[in-house]
Scaffold this active site. Sequence first.
Site, PDB file in Angstrom:
ATOM      1  N   GLY A  16       0.814  -1.218   0.000  1.00 18.10           N
ATOM      2  CA  GLY A  16       0.000   0.000   0.000  1.00 18.10           C
ATOM      3  C   GLY A  16       0.840   1.257   0.000  1.00 18.10           C
ATOM      4  O   GLY A  16       2.060   1.213   0.188  1.00 18.10           O
ATOM      5  N   GLY A  18       0.748   5.577   1.263  1.00 19.16           N
ATOM      6  CA  GLY A  18       0.097   6.558   2.121  1.00 19.16           C
ATOM      7  C   GLY A  18       0.889   7.846   2.166  1.00 19.16           C
ATOM      8  O   GLY A  18       1.894   8.002   1.460  1.00 19.16           O
ATOM      9  N   GLY A  19       0.425   8.772   3.016  1.00 21.45           N
ATOM     10  CA  GLY A  19       1.086  10.065   3.107  1.00 21.45           C
ATOM     11  C   GLY A  19       2.499   9.980   3.659  1.00 21.45           C
ATOM     12  O   GLY A  19       3.325  10.859   3.413  1.00 21.45           O
ATOM     13  N   VAL A  23       4.486   0.944   1.597  1.00 20.86           N
ATOM     14  CA  VAL A  23       4.656  -0.273   2.392  1.00 20.86           C
ATOM     15  C   VAL A  23       4.761  -1.477   1.458  1.00 20.86           C
ATOM     16  O   VAL A  23       3.931  -1.649   0.554  1.00 20.86           O
ATOM     17  CB  VAL A  23       3.483  -0.476   3.371  1.00 20.86           C
ATOM     18  CG1 VAL A  23       3.737  -1.698   4.260  1.00 20.86           C
ATOM     19  CG2 VAL A  23       3.276   0.760   4.233  1.00 20.86           C
ATOM     20  N   GLU A  87       6.276  -6.292  11.933  1.00 16.46           N
ATOM     21  CA  GLU A  87       5.600  -7.581  11.859  1.00 16.46           C
ATOM     22  C   GLU A  87       4.605  -7.566  10.702  1.00 16.46           C
ATOM     23  O   GLU A  87       3.800  -6.638  10.557  1.00 16.46           O
ATOM     24  CB  GLU A  87       4.865  -7.841  13.180  1.00 16.46           C
ATOM     25  CG  GLU A  87       4.039  -9.108  13.206  1.00 16.46           C
ATOM     26  CD  GLU A  87       3.284  -9.256  14.520  1.00 16.46           C
ATOM     27  OE1 GLU A  87       2.520 -10.232  14.636  1.00 16.46           O
ATOM     28  OE2 GLU A  87       3.464  -8.408  15.413  1.00 16.46           O
ATOM     29  N   ASP A 131      -3.264   8.035  16.407  1.00 15.83           N
ATOM     30  CA  ASP A 131      -3.930   7.899  15.107  1.00 15.83           C
ATOM     31  C   ASP A 131      -4.651   6.553  15.010  1.00 15.83           C
ATOM     32  O   ASP A 131      -4.519   5.832  14.024  1.00 15.83           O
ATOM     33  CB  ASP A 131      -2.910   8.041  13.974  1.00 15.83           C
ATOM     34  CG  ASP A 131      -3.568   8.328  12.622  1.00 15.83           C
ATOM     35  OD1 ASP A 131      -4.724   8.814  12.619  1.00 15.83           O
ATOM     36  OD2 ASP A 131      -2.945   8.066  11.583  1.00 15.83           O
ATOM     37  N   ASN A 136      -6.027   1.183  10.787  1.00 13.89           N
ATOM     38  CA  ASN A 136      -4.798   0.876  11.515  1.00 13.89           C
ATOM     39  C   ASN A 136      -4.928  -0.344  12.413  1.00 13.89           C
ATOM     40  O   ASN A 136      -4.051  -0.609  13.236  1.00 13.89           O
ATOM     41  CB  ASN A 136      -4.358   2.082  12.365  1.00 13.89           C
ATOM     42  CG  ASN A 136      -3.412   2.997  11.611  1.00 13.89           C
ATOM     43  OD1 ASN A 136      -2.863   2.612  10.584  1.00 13.89           O
ATOM     44  ND2 ASN A 136      -3.220   4.197  12.117  1.00 13.89           N
TER      45      ASN A 136
END
Length: 380
Positions: A16, A18-19, A23, A87, A131, A136
């Site tokens: 993925g 993100g800002g 990842v 992990e 967050d 998440n």
Amino acid sequence: MIGRVLKHYKIESLLGKGGMGVVYKAVDVRLQRPVALKMLAPNVVANPDRRTRFLREAQSAAALTHPAIAQVYDIDEAEGSIFIAMEYVDGKTVSRLIADGELDILGAVEIARQIAEGLAKAHEAGILHRDIKSDNIMVTKDGHAKLLDFGLAKLLEPATDAPGTSGLPDRTLTRGHGQTIPGAVMGTISYMSPEQARGQDLDPRSDIFSLGIVLYEMATGELPFKGETPLDTMHAIAYEEARPVTVIRKDLPPHVHRIVSRCLRKKPEDRYPDARALAVDLKRLEQDLETGTRRSLPAGERLKAWTERLVSSIPYGNKGLVLAVAAVVVSVALLIVRVNLGSLIGPAVIGLLIYRSARNRKRQMLKKFSQKMATFPDVR
């Protein structure tokens, strides 16, 4: 990047973006285990102070060990980029489980309880998440919940010596679902606590509020605070009450509402004092759901819940309820004393002005809130 080797990590696939960066799924060739490799965007760690602060926070997060916290294995640098080996959790995010309709109330409570226990461990170590959101939290195929990205939200604070940020509290604003804008109000908008929305100092009870939002979302399939714009949503979080979960889903046990409602109190001191207390309450509810036990609320709690449902069904909330009661009282008084209708013109005009003031109050508060937020950096 697919197929490349960074230090002793071989990148296999993209997980993925993100800002904060990208990842990847990778393999630790030394230990022969899968890892999630987060490559941080260069601009995120460009400021030396922010970089140092992040590394210190990430080291603290790496020391956390708990079944509900995704472990941080390593922090390193290669080819000019900082990466974090974490992990690898084989499962689905809570947001995906909600979208796919795969969560019942027992599963939702069990996930919330596991995360609350993980938060308790982190908070006792002096670490806030900042967050928490459904994106998440991962749930493995055998039902174990894992909270991701511990220690990473700290990275999104503006550097204290950056131009224009001196004296400002820590802030990071995120737009939409998971997009983060450095330098504003810290957190993902829909999951912020009121103190986050106001740019105030945070303590563990802010994480409890955000977890309450996730539990609300798991129980009902929708978020408790919504608005047409990010500022509308932040205003709702700061000033408006959420609709009770038992209004949206009438089949929910009343104790679900009691727990969610306590998590979502506007004042931190009105919430659970710590995540451990929340976990104990969730564990008790989980046991009741597993055994089919239906515990009734005490009379005071039932009255409180009824009042909250009534307030949520009336426009303008508490003020609308007060206006409605006042209107009924005045109407009854007029019937009793048989007042001449001509003498009611003055009070009617006053009542109309009060009604218009109440109707426009939210707009006026939102305008003031927008003006305040405009003084924060990078809120557009």
